[in-house]
Design a protein around this motif. Sequence first.
Motif, PDB file in Angstrom:
ATOM      1  N   ARG A  79       4.886  23.346   2.702  1.00 16.87           N
ATOM      2  CA  ARG A  79       4.924  22.407   3.829  1.00 16.87           C
ATOM      3  C   ARG A  79       4.516  21.044   3.291  1.00 16.87           C
ATOM      4  NH1 ARG A  79       7.859  25.048   7.269  1.00 16.87           N
ATOM      5  NH2 ARG A  79       7.408  23.304   8.632  1.00 16.87           N
ATOM      6  N   LEU A  80       5.065  19.988   3.881  1.00 13.53           N
ATOM      7  CA  LEU A  80       4.759  18.638   3.383  1.00 13.53           C
ATOM      8  C   LEU A  80       4.115  17.801   4.476  1.00 13.53           C
ATOM      9  CD1 LEU A  80       8.010  17.800   1.389  1.00 13.53           C
ATOM     10  CD2 LEU A  80       5.777  18.388   0.457  1.00 13.53           C
ATOM     11  N   ASN A  81       3.102  17.044   4.085  1.00 13.05           N
ATOM     12  CA  ASN A  81       2.552  15.995   4.941  1.00 13.05           C
ATOM     13  C   ASN A  81       3.121  14.677   4.455  1.00 13.05           C
ATOM     14  OD1 ASN A  81      -0.851  17.339   5.321  1.00 13.05           O
ATOM     15  ND2 ASN A  81       1.048  17.872   6.354  1.00 13.05           N
ATOM     16  N   TYR A  82       3.657  13.888   5.382  1.00 18.66           N
ATOM     17  CA  TYR A  82       4.151  12.539   5.096  1.00 18.66           C
ATOM     18  C   TYR A  82       3.140  11.579   5.714  1.00 18.66           C
ATOM     19  CZ  TYR A  82       8.785  14.829   4.666  1.00 18.66           C
ATOM     20  OH  TYR A  82       9.840  15.631   4.313  1.00 18.66           O
ATOM     21  N   GLU A  83       2.533  10.724   4.885  1.00 20.48           N
ATOM     22  CA  GLU A  83       1.508   9.844   5.443  1.00 20.48           C
ATOM     23  C   GLU A  83       1.693   8.425   4.929  1.00 20.48           C
ATOM     24  OE1 GLU A  83      -2.412  11.424   5.954  1.00 20.48           O
ATOM     25  OE2 GLU A  83      -1.793  13.391   5.247  1.00 20.48           O
ATOM     26  N   CYS A  84       1.791   7.498   5.876  1.00 25.22           N
ATOM     27  CA  CYS A  84       1.871   6.068   5.574  1.00 25.22           C
ATOM     28  C   CYS A  84       0.640   5.451   6.240  1.00 25.22           C
ATOM     29  CB  CYS A  84       3.158   5.472   6.130  1.00 25.22           C
ATOM     30  SG  CYS A  84       3.381   3.718   5.757  1.00 25.22           S
ATOM     31  N   LEU A  85      -0.406   5.286   5.443  1.00 27.53           N
ATOM     32  CA  LEU A  85      -1.699   4.862   5.976  1.00 27.53           C
ATOM     33  C   LEU A  85      -1.908   3.384   5.641  1.00 27.53           C
ATOM     34  CD1 LEU A  85      -3.621   7.965   4.621  1.00 27.53           C
ATOM     35  CD2 LEU A  85      -2.824   7.626   6.952  1.00 27.53           C
ATOM     36  N   GLY A  86      -2.385   2.634   6.581  1.00 27.39           N
ATOM     37  CA  GLY A  86      -2.564   1.200   6.344  1.00 27.39           C
ATOM     38  C   GLY A  86      -3.989   0.724   6.470  1.00 27.39           C
ATOM     39  N   ASN A  87      -4.920   1.660   6.640  1.00 27.90           N
ATOM     40  CA  ASN A  87      -6.285   1.209   6.943  1.00 27.90           C
ATOM     41  C   ASN A  87      -7.090   0.803   5.726  1.00 27.90           C
ATOM     42  OD1 ASN A  87      -6.090   4.069   6.470  1.00 27.90           O
ATOM     43  ND2 ASN A  87      -8.221   4.279   7.070  1.00 27.90           N
ATOM     44  N   GLN A  88      -6.810   1.392   4.556  1.00 26.61           N
ATOM     45  CA  GLN A  88      -7.628   1.077   3.375  1.00 26.61           C
ATOM     46  C   GLN A  88      -6.919   0.134   2.416  1.00 26.61           C
ATOM     47  OE1 GLN A  88      -9.781   4.149   1.360  1.00 26.61           O
ATOM     48  NE2 GLN A  88     -10.079   5.341   3.214  1.00 26.61           N
ATOM     49  N   VAL A  89      -5.663   0.415   2.119  1.00 24.65           N
ATOM     50  CA  VAL A  89      -4.894  -0.403   1.179  1.00 24.65           C
ATOM     51  C   VAL A  89      -3.766  -1.055   1.959  1.00 24.65           C
ATOM     52  CG1 VAL A  89      -3.491  -0.395  -0.902  1.00 24.65           C
ATOM     53  CG2 VAL A  89      -5.494   1.099  -0.743  1.00 24.65           C
ATOM     54  N   HIS A  90      -3.774  -2.379   2.008  1.00 22.49           N
ATOM     55  CA  HIS A  90      -2.859  -3.109   2.880  1.00 22.49           C
ATOM     56  C   HIS A  90      -1.563  -3.454   2.156  1.00 22.49           C
ATOM     57  CE1 HIS A  90      -6.796  -4.495   5.041  1.00 22.49           C
ATOM     58  NE2 HIS A  90      -6.549  -3.204   5.179  1.00 22.49           N
ATOM     59  N   HIS A  91      -0.882  -2.437   1.711  1.00 19.80           N
ATOM     60  CA  HIS A  91       0.403  -2.565   1.010  1.00 19.80           C
ATOM     61  C   HIS A  91       1.136  -1.273   1.337  1.00 19.80           C
ATOM     62  CE1 HIS A  91       2.631  -3.550  -2.999  1.00 19.80           C
ATOM     63  NE2 HIS A  91       3.276  -2.561  -2.396  1.00 19.80           N
ATOM     64  N   VAL A  92       2.334  -1.395   1.877  1.00 19.64           N
ATOM     65  CA  VAL A  92       3.049  -0.200   2.331  1.00 19.64           C
ATOM     66  C   VAL A  92       3.200   0.809   1.198  1.00 19.64           C
ATOM     67  CG1 VAL A  92       5.294   0.676   3.112  1.00 19.64           C
ATOM     68  CG2 VAL A  92       4.286  -1.351   4.206  1.00 19.64           C
ATOM     69  N   HIS A  93       2.700   2.003   1.440  1.00 20.22           N
ATOM     70  CA  HIS A  93       2.857   3.116   0.503  1.00 20.22           C
ATOM     71  C   HIS A  93       2.840   4.413   1.301  1.00 20.22           C
ATOM     72  CE1 HIS A  93      -1.503   2.738   0.989  1.00 20.22           C
ATOM     73  NE2 HIS A  93      -1.632   3.983   0.557  1.00 20.22           N
ATOM     74  N   TRP A  94       3.516   5.388   0.759  1.00 17.27           N
ATOM     75  CA  TRP A  94       3.630   6.702   1.404  1.00 17.27           C
ATOM     76  C   TRP A  94       3.012   7.758   0.509  1.00 17.27           C
ATOM     77  CZ3 TRP A  94       5.915   8.254   6.051  1.00 17.27           C
ATOM     78  CH2 TRP A  94       6.533   7.224   6.786  1.00 17.27           C
TER      79      TRP A  94
END
Length: 139
Positions: A79-94
Amino acid sequence: MDCPMCAALLAPKGLTPLKLFDECAAFLNDKQGCAGWCVLVLREHVEHMDAMPVERQQRIFAEVAQVARALRAHFGSVRLNYECLGNQVHHVHWHLIPRHAADPDPKNAIWGWPAEQLSGTMTPDARAALAKRLAALLA
Ligand SMILES: [Zn+2]
Protein backbone atom coordinates in the motif's frame (compact mmCIF):
# COMPACT_ATOMS: atom_id res chain seq x y z
CA MET A 1 17.81 31.26 -0.39
CA ASP A 2 18.00 28.84 2.50
CA CYS A 3 15.82 26.03 1.24
CA PRO A 4 16.82 22.43 1.98
CA MET A 5 15.03 21.14 -1.13
CA CYS A 6 16.80 23.62 -3.42
CA ALA A 7 20.06 22.53 -1.75
CA ALA A 8 19.12 18.86 -2.24
CA LEU A 9 18.56 19.46 -5.95
CA LEU A 10 22.10 20.79 -6.26
CA ALA A 11 23.78 18.27 -3.95
CA PRO A 12 21.55 15.52 -2.61
CA LYS A 13 22.77 14.45 0.83
CA GLY A 14 21.67 10.93 1.66
CA LEU A 15 19.13 11.01 -1.15
CA THR A 16 19.81 8.58 -3.98
CA PRO A 17 18.80 9.96 -7.39
CA LEU A 18 16.37 7.74 -9.30
CA LYS A 19 15.17 9.84 -12.22
CA LEU A 20 15.16 13.42 -13.39
CA PHE A 21 11.66 14.12 -14.70
CA ASP A 22 10.63 17.34 -16.47
CA GLU A 23 9.06 18.72 -13.28
CA CYS A 24 10.57 16.75 -10.41
CA ALA A 25 13.72 14.98 -9.36
CA ALA A 26 12.91 11.58 -7.86
CA PHE A 27 15.06 10.18 -5.07
CA LEU A 28 15.17 7.16 -2.82
CA ASN A 29 14.94 8.80 0.61
CA ASP A 30 17.75 8.62 3.13
CA LYS A 31 15.20 7.30 5.63
CA GLN A 32 14.07 3.76 4.81
CA GLY A 33 11.97 2.85 7.84
CA CYS A 34 9.42 1.96 5.17
CA ALA A 35 11.47 0.23 2.50
CA GLY A 36 11.18 2.06 -0.80
CA TRP A 37 10.33 5.48 0.69
CA CYS A 38 10.81 7.93 -2.19
CA VAL A 39 10.76 11.71 -2.41
CA LEU A 40 10.01 13.77 -5.51
CA VAL A 41 11.29 17.34 -5.36
CA LEU A 42 9.94 19.97 -7.73
CA ARG A 43 12.90 21.26 -9.75
CA GLU A 44 11.84 24.87 -9.21
CA HIS A 45 11.31 26.60 -5.88
CA VAL A 46 7.52 26.85 -5.63
CA GLU A 47 5.94 26.81 -2.19
CA HIS A 48 2.36 25.76 -2.96
CA MET A 49 0.87 23.17 -5.34
CA ASP A 50 -2.18 25.39 -5.82
CA ALA A 51 -0.02 28.31 -6.97
CA MET A 52 0.75 26.47 -10.22
CA PRO A 53 -1.56 26.03 -13.19
CA VAL A 54 -3.69 22.88 -13.00
CA GLU A 55 -1.92 21.46 -16.08
CA ARG A 56 1.39 21.69 -14.27
CA GLN A 57 -0.08 20.12 -11.16
CA GLN A 58 -1.23 17.25 -13.37
CA ARG A 59 2.25 16.83 -14.88
CA ILE A 60 3.74 16.73 -11.37
CA PHE A 61 1.26 14.15 -10.18
CA ALA A 62 1.83 12.05 -13.31
CA GLU A 63 5.50 11.87 -12.28
CA VAL A 64 4.50 10.93 -8.72
CA ALA A 65 2.30 8.19 -10.17
CA GLN A 66 5.16 6.84 -12.31
CA VAL A 67 7.26 6.36 -9.19
CA ALA A 68 4.27 4.80 -7.43
CA ARG A 69 3.91 2.30 -10.28
CA ALA A 70 7.61 1.45 -10.04
CA LEU A 71 7.26 0.85 -6.30
CA ARG A 72 4.23 -1.39 -6.78
CA ALA A 73 5.97 -3.24 -9.61
CA HIS A 74 8.91 -3.91 -7.31
CA PHE A 75 7.11 -4.63 -4.04
CA GLY A 76 3.90 -6.23 -5.30
CA SER A 77 0.88 -5.81 -3.05
CA VAL A 78 2.28 -2.90 -1.00
CA ARG A 79 0.00 0.00 0.00
CA LEU A 80 1.27 3.51 -0.71
CA ASN A 81 0.92 6.76 1.18
CA TYR A 82 1.12 9.86 -1.03
CA GLU A 83 2.03 12.92 1.01
CA CYS A 84 2.63 16.50 -0.08
CA LEU A 85 3.40 18.30 3.17
CA GLY A 86 4.05 22.02 3.32
CA ASN A 87 4.41 22.72 7.00
CA GLN A 88 8.14 22.13 7.53
CA VAL A 89 9.85 22.57 4.16
CA HIS A 90 8.33 25.28 2.00
CA HIS A 91 9.17 23.79 -1.39
CA VAL A 92 6.75 21.48 -3.16
CA HIS A 93 7.81 17.87 -2.67
CA TRP A 94 6.00 14.56 -2.49
CA HIS A 95 6.69 11.61 -0.25
CA LEU A 96 5.77 8.16 -1.52
CA ILE A 97 5.80 5.87 1.48
CA PRO A 98 5.27 2.14 0.98
CA ARG A 99 3.34 0.54 3.82
CA HIS A 100 4.32 -3.10 3.89
CA ALA A 101 2.49 -6.10 5.33
CA ALA A 102 4.81 -6.03 8.37
CA ASP A 103 4.06 -2.35 9.06
CA PRO A 104 4.10 -1.92 12.85
CA ASP A 105 1.44 0.82 12.83
CA PRO A 106 -0.63 0.41 9.66
CA LYS A 107 -3.55 2.60 10.77
CA ASN A 108 -1.52 5.77 11.24
CA ALA A 109 0.83 8.07 9.34
CA ILE A 110 4.51 7.46 10.01
CA TRP A 111 5.39 10.96 11.20
CA GLY A 112 5.06 10.13 14.88
CA TRP A 113 7.49 7.22 14.68
CA PRO A 114 10.78 7.53 16.58
CA ALA A 115 13.71 8.77 14.48
CA GLU A 116 15.48 5.41 14.48
CA GLN A 117 12.31 3.68 13.27
CA LEU A 118 11.94 6.24 10.44
CA SER A 119 15.56 5.65 9.46
CA GLY A 120 15.18 1.87 9.40
CA THR A 121 17.94 -0.68 9.19
CA MET A 122 18.50 -0.99 5.43
CA THR A 123 22.20 -1.40 4.66
CA PRO A 124 23.93 0.93 2.18
CA ASP A 125 24.35 -1.99 -0.23
CA ALA A 126 20.65 -2.87 -0.03
CA ARG A 127 19.73 0.79 -0.51
CA ALA A 128 21.97 1.02 -3.59
CA ALA A 129 20.49 -2.18 -5.03
CA LEU A 130 16.93 -0.94 -4.44
CA ALA A 131 17.74 2.42 -6.04
CA LYS A 132 19.23 0.67 -9.06
CA ARG A 133 16.13 -1.51 -9.44
CA LEU A 134 13.71 1.43 -9.12
CA ALA A 135 15.75 3.54 -11.52
CA ALA A 136 15.60 0.68 -14.04
CA LEU A 137 11.83 0.46 -13.63
CA LEU A 138 11.60 4.22 -14.25
CA ALA A 139 13.89 4.21 -17.30
ZN1 LIG B 1 13.42 25.47 -2.63
